[in-house]
Design a protein around this motif. Structure first.
Motif, PDB file in Angstrom:
ATOM      1  N   ASN A 102      44.974  33.247  -7.700  1.00  0.00           N
ATOM      2  CA  ASN A 102      44.225  32.021  -8.011  1.00  0.00           C
ATOM      3  C   ASN A 102      43.581  31.540  -6.711  1.00  0.00           C
ATOM      4  OD1 ASN A 102      43.400  29.356  -8.424  1.00  0.00           O
ATOM      5  ND2 ASN A 102      45.089  28.903  -9.835  1.00  0.00           N
ATOM      6  N   PRO A 103      42.261  31.642  -6.592  1.00  0.00           N
ATOM      7  CA  PRO A 103      41.625  31.330  -5.294  1.00  0.00           C
ATOM      8  C   PRO A 103      41.803  29.869  -4.892  1.00  0.00           C
ATOM      9  CG  PRO A 103      40.137  32.577  -6.733  1.00  0.00           C
ATOM     10  CD  PRO A 103      41.291  32.144  -7.581  1.00  0.00           C
ATOM     11  N   ALA A 104      42.008  29.004  -5.871  1.00  0.00           N
ATOM     12  CA  ALA A 104      42.116  27.571  -5.573  1.00  0.00           C
ATOM     13  C   ALA A 104      43.552  27.156  -5.293  1.00  0.00           C
ATOM     14  CB  ALA A 104      41.565  26.757  -6.739  1.00  0.00           C
ATOM     15  N   ALA A 105      44.507  28.018  -5.610  1.00  0.00           N
ATOM     16  CA  ALA A 105      45.932  27.678  -5.438  1.00  0.00           C
ATOM     17  C   ALA A 105      46.702  28.995  -5.410  1.00  0.00           C
ATOM     18  CB  ALA A 105      46.411  26.787  -6.579  1.00  0.00           C
ATOM     19  N   PRO A 106      46.677  29.687  -4.272  1.00  0.00           N
ATOM     20  CA  PRO A 106      47.193  31.059  -4.219  1.00  0.00           C
ATOM     21  C   PRO A 106      48.676  31.209  -4.550  1.00  0.00           C
ATOM     22  CG  PRO A 106      45.793  30.591  -2.331  1.00  0.00           C
ATOM     23  CD  PRO A 106      46.014  29.283  -3.039  1.00  0.00           C
ATOM     24  N   ASP A 107      49.419  30.129  -4.493  1.00  0.00           N
ATOM     25  CA  ASP A 107      50.842  30.221  -4.833  1.00  0.00           C
ATOM     26  C   ASP A 107      51.101  29.965  -6.315  1.00  0.00           C
ATOM     27  OD1 ASP A 107      50.035  27.568  -4.584  1.00  0.00           O
ATOM     28  OD2 ASP A 107      52.059  26.890  -4.002  1.00  0.00           O
ATOM     29  N   ARG A 108      50.033  29.860  -7.081  1.00  0.00           N
ATOM     30  CA  ARG A 108      50.174  29.566  -8.511  1.00  0.00           C
ATOM     31  C   ARG A 108      49.471  30.633  -9.345  1.00  0.00           C
ATOM     32  NH1 ARG A 108      51.357  23.846  -9.532  1.00  0.00           N
ATOM     33  NH2 ARG A 108      51.552  22.767  -7.529  1.00  0.00           N
ATOM     34  N   PHE A 109      49.848  30.692 -10.618  1.00  0.00           N
ATOM     35  CA  PHE A 109      49.185  31.613 -11.530  1.00  0.00           C
ATOM     36  C   PHE A 109      47.705  31.236 -11.690  1.00  0.00           C
ATOM     37  CE2 PHE A 109      53.575  32.479 -12.995  1.00  0.00           C
ATOM     38  CZ  PHE A 109      53.526  33.870 -13.040  1.00  0.00           C
ATOM     39  N   PRO A 110      46.871  32.224 -12.000  1.00  0.00           N
ATOM     40  CA  PRO A 110      45.450  31.924 -12.214  1.00  0.00           C
ATOM     41  C   PRO A 110      45.166  31.423 -13.631  1.00  0.00           C
ATOM     42  CG  PRO A 110      45.828  34.278 -12.407  1.00  0.00           C
ATOM     43  CD  PRO A 110      47.149  33.664 -12.003  1.00  0.00           C
ATOM     44  N   GLY A 111      46.132  31.581 -14.525  1.00  0.00           N
ATOM     45  CA  GLY A 111      45.876  31.257 -15.928  1.00  0.00           C
ATOM     46  C   GLY A 111      45.255  32.449 -16.641  1.00  0.00           C
ATOM     47  N   GLY A 112      45.480  32.492 -17.934  1.00  0.00           N
ATOM     48  CA  GLY A 112      44.981  33.629 -18.692  1.00  0.00           C
ATOM     49  C   GLY A 112      44.722  33.245 -20.118  1.00  0.00           C
ATOM     50  N   SER A 113      44.376  34.207 -20.930  1.00  0.00           N
ATOM     51  CA  SER A 113      44.391  35.611 -20.596  1.00  0.00           C
ATOM     52  C   SER A 113      43.199  36.095 -19.791  1.00  0.00           C
ATOM     53  CB  SER A 113      44.466  36.415 -21.895  1.00  0.00           C
ATOM     54  OG  SER A 113      43.287  36.224 -22.674  1.00  0.00           O
ATOM     55  N   SER A 114      42.122  35.297 -19.676  1.00  0.00           N
ATOM     56  CA  SER A 114      40.925  35.754 -18.954  1.00  0.00           C
ATOM     57  C   SER A 114      41.079  35.513 -17.462  1.00  0.00           C
ATOM     58  CB  SER A 114      39.700  35.013 -19.504  1.00  0.00           C
ATOM     59  OG  SER A 114      39.635  35.072 -20.909  1.00  0.00           O
ATOM     60  N   CYS A 115      42.181  36.007 -16.888  1.00  0.00           N
ATOM     61  CA  CYS A 115      42.546  35.691 -15.514  1.00  0.00           C
ATOM     62  C   CYS A 115      41.563  36.247 -14.486  1.00  0.00           C
ATOM     63  CB  CYS A 115      43.955  36.196 -15.237  1.00  0.00           C
ATOM     64  SG  CYS A 115      44.252  37.908 -15.776  1.00  0.00           S
ATOM     65  N   TYR A 318      39.932  14.829 -22.980  1.00  0.00           N
ATOM     66  CA  TYR A 318      41.351  14.887 -22.611  1.00  0.00           C
ATOM     67  C   TYR A 318      41.559  15.937 -21.528  1.00  0.00           C
ATOM     68  CZ  TYR A 318      41.027  18.267 -26.574  1.00  0.00           C
ATOM     69  OH  TYR A 318      40.639  19.247 -27.451  1.00  0.00           O
ATOM     70  N   PRO A 319      42.727  15.915 -20.907  1.00  0.00           N
ATOM     71  CA  PRO A 319      43.011  16.941 -19.902  1.00  0.00           C
ATOM     72  C   PRO A 319      43.058  18.318 -20.561  1.00  0.00           C
ATOM     73  CG  PRO A 319      44.540  15.086 -19.698  1.00  0.00           C
ATOM     74  CD  PRO A 319      43.801  14.903 -20.992  1.00  0.00           C
ATOM     75  N   THR A 320      42.360  19.283 -19.981  1.00  0.00           N
ATOM     76  CA  THR A 320      42.345  20.637 -20.534  1.00  0.00           C
ATOM     77  C   THR A 320      43.757  21.199 -20.616  1.00  0.00           C
ATOM     78  OG1 THR A 320      40.194  20.952 -19.493  1.00  0.00           O
ATOM     79  CG2 THR A 320      41.348  22.931 -20.256  1.00  0.00           C
ATOM     80  N   SER A 321      44.476  21.060 -19.530  1.00  0.00           N
ATOM     81  CA  SER A 321      45.872  21.508 -19.479  1.00  0.00           C
ATOM     82  C   SER A 321      46.703  20.315 -19.021  1.00  0.00           C
ATOM     83  CB  SER A 321      46.031  22.664 -18.496  1.00  0.00           C
ATOM     84  OG  SER A 321      45.502  22.333 -17.223  1.00  0.00           O
ATOM     85  N   PRO A 322      47.807  20.073 -19.660  1.00  0.00           N
ATOM     86  CA  PRO A 322      48.582  18.865 -19.314  1.00  0.00           C
ATOM     87  C   PRO A 322      49.270  18.963 -17.959  1.00  0.00           C
ATOM     88  CG  PRO A 322      49.734  20.152 -20.997  1.00  0.00           C
ATOM     89  CD  PRO A 322      48.383  20.794 -20.809  1.00  0.00           C
ATOM     90  N   ILE A 323      49.412  20.199 -17.464  1.00  0.00           N
ATOM     91  CA  ILE A 323      50.222  20.471 -16.276  1.00  0.00           C
ATOM     92  C   ILE A 323      49.418  21.455 -15.426  1.00  0.00           C
ATOM     93  CG2 ILE A 323      52.476  21.373 -15.506  1.00  0.00           C
ATOM     94  CD1 ILE A 323      53.443  20.930 -18.437  1.00  0.00           C
ATOM     95  N   PRO A 324      49.384  21.267 -14.114  1.00  0.00           N
ATOM     96  CA  PRO A 324      48.687  22.267 -13.285  1.00  0.00           C
ATOM     97  C   PRO A 324      49.341  23.643 -13.431  1.00  0.00           C
ATOM     98  CG  PRO A 324      49.187  20.278 -12.013  1.00  0.00           C
ATOM     99  CD  PRO A 324      49.939  20.171 -13.305  1.00  0.00           C
ATOM    100  N   ALA A 325      48.677  24.673 -12.945  1.00  0.00           N
ATOM    101  CA  ALA A 325      49.182  26.036 -13.070  1.00  0.00           C
ATOM    102  C   ALA A 325      50.611  26.155 -12.557  1.00  0.00           C
ATOM    103  CB  ALA A 325      48.274  26.976 -12.263  1.00  0.00           C
ATOM    104  N   PRO A 326      51.474  26.838 -13.303  1.00  0.00           N
ATOM    105  CA  PRO A 326      52.837  27.069 -12.799  1.00  0.00           C
ATOM    106  C   PRO A 326      52.798  27.890 -11.505  1.00  0.00           C
ATOM    107  CG  PRO A 326      52.632  27.725 -15.118  1.00  0.00           C
ATOM    108  CD  PRO A 326      51.244  27.445 -14.617  1.00  0.00           C
ATOM    109  N   ARG A 327      53.799  27.670 -10.669  1.00  0.00           N
ATOM    110  CA  ARG A 327      53.903  28.462  -9.441  1.00  0.00           C
ATOM    111  C   ARG A 327      54.323  29.889  -9.791  1.00  0.00           C
ATOM    112  NH1 ARG A 327      53.551  24.946  -5.174  1.00  0.00           N
ATOM    113  NH2 ARG A 327      53.928  22.775  -5.799  1.00  0.00           N
ATOM    114  N   LEU A 328      53.912  30.826  -8.936  1.00  0.00           N
ATOM    115  CA  LEU A 328      54.194  32.246  -9.198  1.00  0.00           C
ATOM    116  C   LEU A 328      55.692  32.520  -9.287  1.00  0.00           C
ATOM    117  CD1 LEU A 328      51.517  33.766  -6.788  1.00  0.00           C
ATOM    118  CD2 LEU A 328      51.458  33.793  -9.296  1.00  0.00           C
ATOM    119  N   ASP A 329      56.473  31.706  -8.583  1.00  0.00           N
ATOM    120  CA  ASP A 329      57.914  31.955  -8.589  1.00  0.00           C
ATOM    121  C   ASP A 329      58.650  31.111  -9.633  1.00  0.00           C
ATOM    122  OD1 ASP A 329      57.708  29.456  -7.493  1.00  0.00           O
ATOM    123  OD2 ASP A 329      58.631  29.968  -5.565  1.00  0.00           O
TER     124      ASP A 329
END
Lengths: 398, 398
Positions: A102-115, A318-329
């Protein structure tokens, strides 16, 4: 090709890059794009994110019409991007091809499925990229990676030459870093019409309440920008069901379709799957037909009511996602909880077949969160024009 | 005439009863009706509720087309009914002609300004009666007297031959004891069209919160009946303004029009007025033109937004009047407070030009309270059909 692309975020599928020059002239001339690796490009494999799928399917014989349209409009294809296996997941993880950064938050998932498409756009590798969205697969990576993304109205753009997941929900979609490019791609792909002005703005209370406080607070300025464009938002409690019920309703109907679409191949091939994907297909196989039938009836009810509400041009926000991307760990349990809470929101447009644009509106906990503007089916062009105006009011790239 | 009417509630204006037989055949054949004494009937005085108006105006030379339509449809006119002076008041008081008795709550006001028409219908003197509505003058007496009442969409039925108060708000309207008669009159008076099904139901939160607890509680069963017909209500906060602001906005625009319509006659005649009426015209004369202009701009904004919201068929639902009819011995200050709190609600349809039906849905504190169903302009026929279905679900007279 004008320049070499260095894939520093792991957005593209492994193997030789699939590239095709666009027409010399056209409304998208000079723009580079990528396509999620579930759209066919003639002569190239379509991996659908899974090695067994790639192994058991020949290279595509034809190019998907949506890709052809973009090439004919002057855009150049620079590669095929990673997808969650069979598009059945929201984090963007792919253990076979490697999860894109995820270029904007490298320690988090990029989201998918179109990651891969979201990551390629967020990293500046291409100007825009095609994805697909069944339960949030464009909107969520757009929100997580901090780029614009659109899930167009169901059924308005052909999915010929694309792998299915849940056909009565599946739509193509695309990402861009600026709202004008998002709109220009729409002008090529969308049917004409649907450009009557939109309004008023309806703040969907259950979706705002469903968001974690950091997300809701971060998006308050973006909501204000939307209000400067469309006037003050009316708060609405959109559906009598809870978002958990919408999610469960969406899940069973989609699952039944996913098994109908892909079960034969899975049973015949016994493919290897990464974490979570096989479990989701096992659950899909086990869906009670009566539950799915009840789900379809509820979907019809939600669809009819929400469409009537939006028929005059009203726009949900409304917010697209209620929670920011989960962390990779993060733990699988936590990922699943985020998934369920997120899909209660994405199910709104999914169940009702609405068009939805996610704007890269803010950061919460240091990670991007998107603001969604959602309109009645067929109003995609007006929605893209609106998103551009709201982006200007937010001083986002226009 | 088939029978003598004994006016035991003081509904009709003093003096000789104005009666005209309807056509022998027609969709309203056999029904008796009355008309508020601001509609012209050829040869009869139109008192407009005020002795000085009656004194300074000759008998009408022509009959108002709306009355002609009813006669041609077979209904028989049985008399002209009392109105608040110049229609500028909501309690239904008329010190010159005598305030009609509220048949459903004799110790309370009947509501106005169409007080005599509501009382005549509630007492069973006629089958239906014409009124007019600028700021609630049909809806409020319908709610107070426990009968059905409709304020049709602004502009769809001619007001030729009717005295003006605030022409950009003025509408005719009518009362009936059962929903089928209310609808049948509409089928005669309304233009064709506007009968596409309605839905979803939107519960206007600010109007429910504005109601006193006894009213809101009494109407919960009626709301449930509407939900059985249209599906569960979505809660909505309809406008960013407070209801107080809507009232004030309505008041200044209406007041400017009232003075424009009637100020010349008032200045020339110096009429005597009963309590409150003269004060309201004095305030109308004093309205700041800049405030009225700002009010018109706000009205345009409310109108555009609410109409867009309802364009697809959505129906607003809320208590017609937040408070049951004031008692006859209540203080003027209290009456004024009730008036302001009530007109914040009636201003919704007034400002936006919507159609609104009030159903005699319940009793609170022993007095009737109405439930309003409100739809986009032009959907009057569908709204009347819906009101009939909700009345059936409530087991009201259909």
């Amino acid at each position: 090709m004008p320049r070499e692309i260095e894939d520093r975020v792991g957005a593209f599928v492994p193997g030789p890059r699939v590239e095709l020059a666009g027409a010399a002239e056209g409304p998208l001339a000079g723009l580079d794009f990528a396509v999620k690796d579930l759209f066919d490009v003639a002569g190239a494999p379509t991996t659908y994110g899974n090695p067994d799928w790639a192994r058991t399917h020949p290279p595509a014989a034809a190019t998907a019409p949506i890709v052809q349209s973009l090439l004919q409009a002057g855009a150049s294809l620079r590669g095929k991007t990673k997808t969650v296996e069979l598009a059945y997941g929201l984090t963007g993880e792919n253990v076979w091809h490697g999860t894109p950064t995820n270029p904007a938050a490298p320690d988090r998932f990029p989201g998918g499925s179109s990651c891969g498409s979201a990551a390629a756009v967020a990293a500046g590798l291409v100007d825009f990229a095609l994805g697909s969205d069944t339960g949030g697969s464009v909107r969520i990576p757009a929100s997580y990676c901090g780029v614009f993304g659109i899930r167009p109205s169901w059924g308005v753009i052909s999915l010929a030459g694309a792998c299915p997941l849940g056909p009565s929900f599946d739509t193509p979609g695309w990402f861009a870093r600026d709202a004008a490019v998002l709109r220009r791609v729409g002008e090529v792909l969308l049917p004409s019409g649907g450009d009557a002005p939109l309004g008023p703005l309806l703040k969907v209370q259950e979706a705002w309440i469903n968001a974690v406080p950091a997300t809701a607070a971060a998006l308050s300025g973006a909501l204000g920008a939307a209000e400067r464009v469309l006037g003050p938002a009316m708060g609405i409690h959109l559906v009598p069901e809870t978002l958990d019920q919408l999610y469960e309703n969406f899940r069973v109907v989609q699952a039944e379709e996913a098994w109908a679409s892909l079960g034969s191949w899975i049973e015949a091939t016994k493919p290897q799957f990464g974490p979570g994907v096989g479990e989701r297909f096992a659950a899909a196989k086990a869906v009670d037909p009566a539950a799915a039938a009840a789900g379809r009836r509820l979907r019809d009810s939600v669809r009819q009511r929400v469409r009537a509400l939006l028929a005059g041009g009203a726009v949900l926000v409304y917010p697209t996602s209620p929670i920011p991307a989960p962390r990779l760990d993060s733990a699988m349990d936590m990922q699943q909880a985020v998934r369920e809470r997120t899909m209660g929101v994405t199910a709104i447009a999914g169940l009702a077949g609405l068009c939805e644009v996610s704007l890269p509106a803010a950061k919460a906990e240091g990670a991007p969160v998107g603001l969604s503007l959602v309109a009645a089916p067929g109003r995609d062009r007006a929605l893209l024009a609106l998103a551009e105006r709201v982006a200007e009011a937010l001083q986002l790239p226009g």
